[in-house]
Design an enzyme around this catalytic site. Sequence first.
Site, short mmCIF file in Angstrom:
data_model
loop_
_atom_site.label_atom_id
_atom_site.label_comp_id
_atom_site.label_asym_id
_atom_site.label_seq_id
_atom_site.Cartn_x
_atom_site.Cartn_y
_atom_site.Cartn_z
N HIS A 17 0.83 -1.10 -0.02
CA HIS A 17 -0.02 0.15 -0.01
C HIS A 17 1.01 1.16 0.19
O HIS A 17 0.51 2.31 -0.64
CB HIS A 17 -0.99 0.05 1.36
CG HIS A 17 -1.90 -1.08 1.34
ND1 HIS A 17 -1.98 -1.82 2.42
CD2 HIS A 17 -2.90 -1.61 0.49
CE1 HIS A 17 -2.92 -2.65 2.35
NE2 HIS A 17 -3.61 -2.57 1.11
N LYS A 41 -17.13 -5.84 8.06
CA LYS A 41 -15.90 -6.45 7.29
C LYS A 41 -15.30 -6.96 8.54
O LYS A 41 -14.31 -7.63 8.28
CB LYS A 41 -14.97 -5.23 6.49
CG LYS A 41 -15.34 -5.29 5.13
CD LYS A 41 -14.49 -4.89 4.32
CE LYS A 41 -14.63 -5.15 2.77
NZ LYS A 41 -13.60 -4.84 1.80
N ARG A 90 -2.50 -6.13 -7.87
CA ARG A 90 -1.41 -7.00 -7.94
C ARG A 90 -0.93 -8.05 -8.94
O ARG A 90 -0.01 -8.28 -9.38
CB ARG A 90 -1.45 -7.76 -6.41
CG ARG A 90 -0.95 -6.52 -5.25
CD ARG A 90 -1.37 -7.35 -4.24
NE ARG A 90 -2.97 -7.67 -3.95
CZ ARG A 90 -3.63 -7.96 -3.14
NH1 ARG A 90 -3.16 -8.11 -1.88
NH2 ARG A 90 -5.01 -8.17 -3.28
N SER A 128 -2.87 -7.58 3.41
CA SER A 128 -3.16 -7.38 4.94
C SER A 128 -3.41 -8.69 5.58
O SER A 128 -3.09 -9.04 6.63
CB SER A 128 -4.14 -6.36 5.07
OG SER A 128 -4.12 -5.08 4.43
O1 PNS Z 1 -8.84 -2.86 0.65
P1 PNS Z 1 -10.19 -3.18 -0.10
O2 PNS Z 1 -11.09 -3.76 1.31
O3 PNS Z 1 -9.96 -3.85 -1.19
O4 PNS Z 1 -10.95 -1.59 -0.35
C1 PNS Z 1 -12.35 -1.86 -0.91
C2 PNS Z 1 -13.02 -0.56 -1.14
C3 PNS Z 1 -13.00 0.25 0.39
C4 PNS Z 1 -12.28 0.43 -1.93
C5 PNS Z 1 -14.30 -0.75 -1.43
O5 PNS Z 1 -14.90 -1.59 -0.61
C6 PNS Z 1 -15.20 0.44 -1.42
O6 PNS Z 1 -14.90 1.64 -2.04
N1 PNS Z 1 -16.41 0.49 -0.75
C7 PNS Z 1 -16.84 1.74 -0.35
C8 PNS Z 1 -18.30 1.49 -0.70
C9 PNS Z 1 -18.88 1.41 -2.21
O7 PNS Z 1 -18.61 2.77 -2.73
N2 PNS Z 1 -19.17 0.68 -3.00
C10 PNS Z 1 -19.23 0.75 -4.23
C11 PNS Z 1 -18.44 0.19 -5.22
S1 PNS Z 1 -18.18 -1.32 -5.24
#
Ligand code: PNS
Length: 167
Positions: A17, A41, A90, A128
Site C-alpha cells: 500500500h 467487514k 497486484r 493485509s
Molecule cells: O482494501 P479493500 O477492502 O479492497 O478496499 C475496498 C474499498 C474500500 C475500495 C471498497 O470496498 C469501497 O469503495 N467501499 C465503499 C462502498 C462503495 O462505494 N461501494 C461501491 C463500489 S463497489
Amino acid sequence: MKRVIYPGSFDPVTFGHLDIIERSLNIADELIVGVLNNSAKHPLFSVDERVAMIEEATRQFSHIKVEAFDGLLVDFAVKTGANAVVRGLRAITDFEYELQMSQTNAVLNPNIETVFLTSKLQYAYLSSSIVKEVALVKGDISKFVPENVRKRVFEKFNLKERADEQD
Ligand code: PNS
C-alpha cells in the site's frame, strides 16, 4: 489541482500500500487516503487505529491526508473534491473485482475516474490478510509492514513478548 483518493480497508497498511501511496504522489497534486469504516467487514483494527498507522507511516510525505469514510466511495470523492480514485493491481486475480468496482463507480458517478497502478513485483504477493496470518503464528512480518505497524499488530494479537524482542 488533481486531488486523488486512494481508498481501502488497510487492515493494516502494508509496504505494498505504501508503495502505491508514494507512486500516486507522482500523479496527484494531493492524495487522500480513504480508510473504509465498515464494521460489517470485522476489521482487526478500528478505523481510528488504521488511520493512525497510515499517518505514522507517511509522515515523510507532504500533500497527503488520511481520512476515514463510510458510505459510497464516489460520494466521499465528491465531498472531498477529488475527481479520481487510484487502486493497486497486484495480479490478474485482483482484476475482475477491481474492474467491477471501477465500472460500478463509473455508473454511480461518471465524473470520477479510476486509475490503476500495478504493484511492484516485490509486493505482488503481499496483502493485509497475509500479514495477519503470519503474525498470528508469531512469524516475522518486518518485511511486510513498517515498524510502527509491526508493533501494533503484535500488541493486538497480545504477542507483546515478540514485539519487544525485536526492539
Ligand atoms: O482494501 P479493500 O477492502 O479492497 O478496499 C475496498 C474499498 C474500500 C475500495 C471498497 O470496498 C469501497 O469503495 N467501499 C465503499 C462502498 C462503495 O462505494 N461501494 C461501491 C463500489 S463497489
